[in-house]
Design an enzyme around this catalytic site. Structure first.
Site, short mmCIF file in Angstrom:
data_model
loop_
_atom_site.label_atom_id
_atom_site.label_comp_id
_atom_site.label_asym_id
_atom_site.label_seq_id
_atom_site.Cartn_x
_atom_site.Cartn_y
_atom_site.Cartn_z
N ASN A 9 -28.49 6.08 51.25
CA ASN A 9 -27.45 5.32 51.94
C ASN A 9 -26.38 5.00 50.90
O ASN A 9 -26.55 4.10 50.09
CB ASN A 9 -28.07 4.04 52.52
CG ASN A 9 -27.04 3.12 53.14
OD1 ASN A 9 -25.86 3.49 53.27
ND2 ASN A 9 -27.46 1.94 53.52
N LYS A 11 -23.52 3.76 51.34
CA LYS A 11 -22.76 2.54 51.68
C LYS A 11 -21.25 2.77 51.45
O LYS A 11 -20.78 3.90 51.52
CB LYS A 11 -23.29 1.35 50.89
CG LYS A 11 -24.80 1.18 51.05
CD LYS A 11 -25.32 -0.14 50.56
CE LYS A 11 -26.83 -0.20 50.76
NZ LYS A 11 -27.39 -1.49 50.45
N HIS A 95 -28.28 -1.53 60.18
CA HIS A 95 -28.53 -1.91 58.78
C HIS A 95 -28.30 -3.40 58.60
O HIS A 95 -27.43 -3.98 59.26
CB HIS A 95 -27.60 -1.11 57.86
CG HIS A 95 -27.96 -1.29 56.42
ND1 HIS A 95 -27.54 -2.37 55.69
CD2 HIS A 95 -28.72 -0.55 55.59
CE1 HIS A 95 -28.03 -2.27 54.45
NE2 HIS A 95 -28.75 -1.17 54.38
N GLU A 97 -26.79 -5.06 56.49
CA GLU A 97 -25.41 -5.46 56.17
C GLU A 97 -24.55 -5.51 57.43
O GLU A 97 -23.62 -6.30 57.53
CB GLU A 97 -24.84 -4.51 55.10
CG GLU A 97 -25.43 -4.83 53.73
CD GLU A 97 -25.71 -3.64 52.84
OE1 GLU A 97 -25.14 -2.56 53.05
OE2 GLU A 97 -26.55 -3.79 51.92
N GLU A 167 -36.54 -2.86 55.84
CA GLU A 167 -35.78 -3.26 54.67
C GLU A 167 -35.72 -4.78 54.61
O GLU A 167 -34.86 -5.40 55.27
CB GLU A 167 -34.36 -2.70 54.74
CG GLU A 167 -34.30 -1.20 54.81
CD GLU A 167 -32.96 -0.66 54.32
OE1 GLU A 167 -32.95 0.07 53.32
OE2 GLU A 167 -31.92 -1.00 54.92
N GLY A 173 -30.41 -4.41 47.28
CA GLY A 173 -29.38 -4.53 46.26
C GLY A 173 -29.61 -5.67 45.28
O GLY A 173 -28.72 -6.03 44.51
N SER A 213 -34.12 -1.87 46.96
CA SER A 213 -34.29 -1.68 45.52
C SER A 213 -35.35 -0.65 45.16
O SER A 213 -36.10 -0.82 44.20
CB SER A 213 -34.57 -3.02 44.82
OG SER A 213 -33.47 -3.91 45.02
P1 PGA Z 1 -30.75 -0.72 47.76
O1 PGA Z 1 -30.25 -0.59 49.27
O2 PGA Z 1 -31.65 0.44 47.48
O3 PGA Z 1 -29.50 -0.71 46.93
O4 PGA Z 1 -31.49 -2.02 47.67
C1 PGA Z 1 -31.10 -0.13 50.30
C2 PGA Z 1 -30.38 -0.14 51.62
O5 PGA Z 1 -29.61 -1.08 51.87
O6 PGA Z 1 -30.54 0.78 52.45
#
Ligand code: PGA
Length: 253
Positions: A9, A11, A95, A97, A167, A173, A213
């Site tokens: 992803n 982003k 997601h 976010e 997630e 993140g 992460s």
């Molecule tokens: P990350 O993001 O690996 O940077 O924690 C995962 C995601 O949001 O899909």
């Protein structure tokens, strides 16, 4: 045995040149690798360019979101047919976010999921609890609600085409990863709920990715858990070597 599925992803990162280069390098590194399914999800504006870079390789293309209407006066939105048109196999939906920054709820996420299925794009449906929900012992209640409401009016046959991405929001993140046991427990719980909504056979065939992460050095242990069928990778998917290491770790488990 469920084949592992690793998705990157990207982003809201990279520019056109960097997205194309990353896709080209990943394609070159993986060659005709088929031991795991691999996808990358660039931002909408780079999908077409990335599709060209992925040609001839084994990596498939995904989007990060989609709208549920087929066409018309929906300024700023992108339809399922448009995603298909530029070569998307998958789209991420719901997601965290988008849930927490944009304010998307389960009903909207369900409409998007059904539209993607109807139009032949495979949904990666994201769910996950906030830190305070985990601390208050609400993780399972949150996951159950997101699954039940996100999967309304979906047939068992279509459910088999959906990937669930668990997630935990506190792990995205942040550099904090769920422990392999926490991930396994959440995944097993999700599978139990899917069995309850649909049936056991369907639940056994659905792939549940872990996201939050995931890095080259924790991927093997997470992906080694019996109910962890892949990873949705954010930050580490922007670096060729890290992403390839995660893909290879997945393929070995
Ligand atoms: P990350 O993001 O690996 O940077 O924690 C995962 C995601 O949001 O899909």
């Amino acid at each position: 045995m469920r084949k592992k599925f690793i998705a990157g992803n990207w982003k809201m990162n990279l520019d056109n040149a960097a997205a194309v280069t990353l896709a080209r390098e990943l394609t070159r590194s993986l060659g005709d690798f088929v031991a795991a399914d691999v996808a990358v999800c660039p931002s909408f504006v780079y999908l077409s360019a990335v599709a060209v870079s992925l040609k001839g390789g084994s990596i498939t293309l995904g989007a990060q979101d989609v709208f549920y209407e087929a066409n018309g006066a929906f300024t700023g939105e992108v339809s399922v047919a448009m995603l298909k048109d530029v070569g998307c196999t998958y789209t991420i939906i719901g997601h965290s976010e988008r849930r927490h920054i944009i304010g998307e709820g389960n009903a909207l996420i369900n409409r998007k999921t059904r539209a993607a299925l109807a139009g032949g794009v495979l949904p990666i449906l994201c769910i996950g609890e906030l830190l305070e929900e985990r601390e208050r012992g609400k993780t399972e209640a949150v996951l159950e609600e997101q699954l039940r409401e996100g999967l309304v009016n979906i047939s068992a046959q279509d459910m088999c085409k959906i990937t669930i991405a668990y997630e935990p929001v506190w792990a995205i993140g942040t550099g904090k990863t769920a422990s392999p046991q926490q991930a396994q427990d959440a995944h097993a719980f999700c599978r139990k709920i899917i069995a309850d909504i649909f049936d056991k056979t369907t639940a056994q065939s659905v792939r549940i990715q872990y996201g939050g992460s995931v890095k080259a050095d924790n991927a093997a242990e997470l992906l080694g858990q019996p109910d962890v069928d892949g990873a949705l990778v954010g930050g580490a998917s922007l670096k060729v070597n890290d992403f390839i290491a995660i893909v290879k770790a997945g393929a070995k488990t």
